[in-house]
Scaffold this motif. Structure first.
Motif, PDB file in Angstrom:
ATOM      1  N   PRO A   1     -23.431 -16.284  -2.400  1.00  0.00           N
ATOM      2  CA  PRO A   1     -22.263 -15.405  -2.418  1.00  0.00           C
ATOM      3  C   PRO A   1     -21.411 -15.641  -3.653  1.00  0.00           C
ATOM      4  O   PRO A   1     -21.468 -16.697  -4.273  1.00  0.00           O
ATOM      5  CB  PRO A   1     -21.509 -15.792  -1.147  1.00  0.00           C
ATOM      6  N   GLY A   2     -20.636 -14.639  -4.001  1.00  0.00           N
ATOM      7  CA  GLY A   2     -19.700 -14.768  -5.112  1.00  0.00           C
ATOM      8  C   GLY A   2     -20.233 -14.171  -6.390  1.00  0.00           C
ATOM      9  O   GLY A   2     -21.431 -14.234  -6.680  1.00  0.00           O
ATOM     10  N   MET A   3     -19.337 -13.584  -7.138  1.00  0.00           N
ATOM     11  CA  MET A   3     -19.682 -12.960  -8.399  1.00  0.00           C
ATOM     12  C   MET A   3     -19.780 -14.016  -9.498  1.00  0.00           C
ATOM     13  O   MET A   3     -18.992 -14.959  -9.515  1.00  0.00           O
ATOM     14  CB  MET A   3     -18.597 -11.934  -8.755  1.00  0.00           C
ATOM     15  N   PRO A   4     -20.720 -13.882 -10.422  1.00  0.00           N
ATOM     16  CA  PRO A   4     -20.811 -14.827 -11.538  1.00  0.00           C
ATOM     17  C   PRO A   4     -19.502 -14.892 -12.326  1.00  0.00           C
ATOM     18  O   PRO A   4     -18.764 -13.903 -12.430  1.00  0.00           O
ATOM     19  CB  PRO A   4     -21.938 -14.245 -12.404  1.00  0.00           C
ATOM     20  N   ALA A   5     -19.219 -16.056 -12.907  1.00  0.00           N
ATOM     21  CA  ALA A   5     -17.944 -16.286 -13.595  1.00  0.00           C
ATOM     22  C   ALA A   5     -17.712 -15.297 -14.737  1.00  0.00           C
ATOM     23  O   ALA A   5     -16.586 -14.819 -14.934  1.00  0.00           O
ATOM     24  CB  ALA A   5     -17.898 -17.720 -14.117  1.00  0.00           C
ATOM     25  N   ALA A   6     -18.745 -14.982 -15.497  1.00  0.00           N
ATOM     26  CA  ALA A   6     -18.565 -14.067 -16.629  1.00  0.00           C
ATOM     27  C   ALA A   6     -18.131 -12.688 -16.150  1.00  0.00           C
ATOM     28  O   ALA A   6     -17.328 -12.016 -16.801  1.00  0.00           O
ATOM     29  CB  ALA A   6     -19.863 -13.963 -17.431  1.00  0.00           C
ATOM     30  N   LEU A   7     -18.652 -12.262 -14.996  1.00  0.00           N
ATOM     31  CA  LEU A   7     -18.273 -10.952 -14.465  1.00  0.00           C
ATOM     32  C   LEU A   7     -16.898 -11.006 -13.798  1.00  0.00           C
ATOM     33  O   LEU A   7     -16.150 -10.022 -13.838  1.00  0.00           O
ATOM     34  CB  LEU A   7     -19.349 -10.459 -13.492  1.00  0.00           C
TER      35      LEU A   7
END
Length: 199
Positions: free
Chosen positions: A119-125
């Motif tokens: 879960p969770g969006m990648p940091a760059a995004l």
């Protein structure tokens, strides 16, 4: 396969290893992707089917597609609250609906093969969302259409097209074939909308 992980992905991967010490964890760790790990299963269940083995290209595609899908949904939600242009809000609603559906299809397929996407969006995004959130009014409208609508869809389409020839899993190829026309339509609509806003 790169070995550097963000803290969040590292924790997810370690938790997966601790829970399933006999399963292999497939992880893609580029800044714009999320981890793909085998779903926990009990070995005590009779007739349990082991996880389908994804190759590196399969895992890479799943991670990139999942990350991009999460980003599109979050950017669309933001646009529904911040956009000042009714056409931009309409475009955002369409993105929200269609990317949510595509994300659900991808997650269901990955789950059916004994894996899950962390879960969770990648940091760059997440950073792209934060940058977009700092804009307001007409500036937000232009930035959303230019970035999320045009640039990000161009990048996602290119990734889907590259992956089409490298993924081994037939269900992933079918997902790519089903989703590419929708992504191309999103891009065309964003380009048309950008032209109307400029004129």
């Amino acid at each position: 396969m790169k070995t550097s992980l963000t803290l969040t992905l590292g924790i997810v991967s370690l938790a997966a290893l601790a829970a399933c010490s006999t399963q292999r964890v497939a992880t893609v760790t580029t800044p714009e992707t999320v981890a793909v790990v085998p779903a926990p299963s009990t070995t005590m269940v009779m007739g349990a089917t082991p996880a389908v083995q994804f190759n590196a290209a399969d895992t890479h595609f799943i991670a990139v597609a999942a990350g991009a899908g999460m980003y599109e949904v979050e950017a669309a939600r933001l646009a529904l609250t911040k956009a000042s242009n009714a056409q931009v809000r309409g475009y955002a609603q369409m993105l929200l609906d269609q990317h949510t559906a595509a994300n659900q299809q991808l997650m269901a397929m990955v789950t059916s093969k004994g894996h899950k996407v962390a879960p969770g969006m990648p940091a760059a995004l997440q950073q792209k969302i934060a940058t977009l959130n700092r804009a307001s009014g007409a500036d937000f409208d232009h930035e959303f259409v230019r970035t999320t609508g045009v640039a990000d869809h161009m990048a996602t389409i290119a990734e889907f097209e590259r992956s089409r020839s490298s993924v081994a899993d037939p269900d992933l190829r079918a997902f790519i074939d089903r989703t590419l026309p929708t992504l191309r339509t999103h891009l065309q609509q964003a380009q048309d909308l950008a032209g109307r806003m400029a004129g």
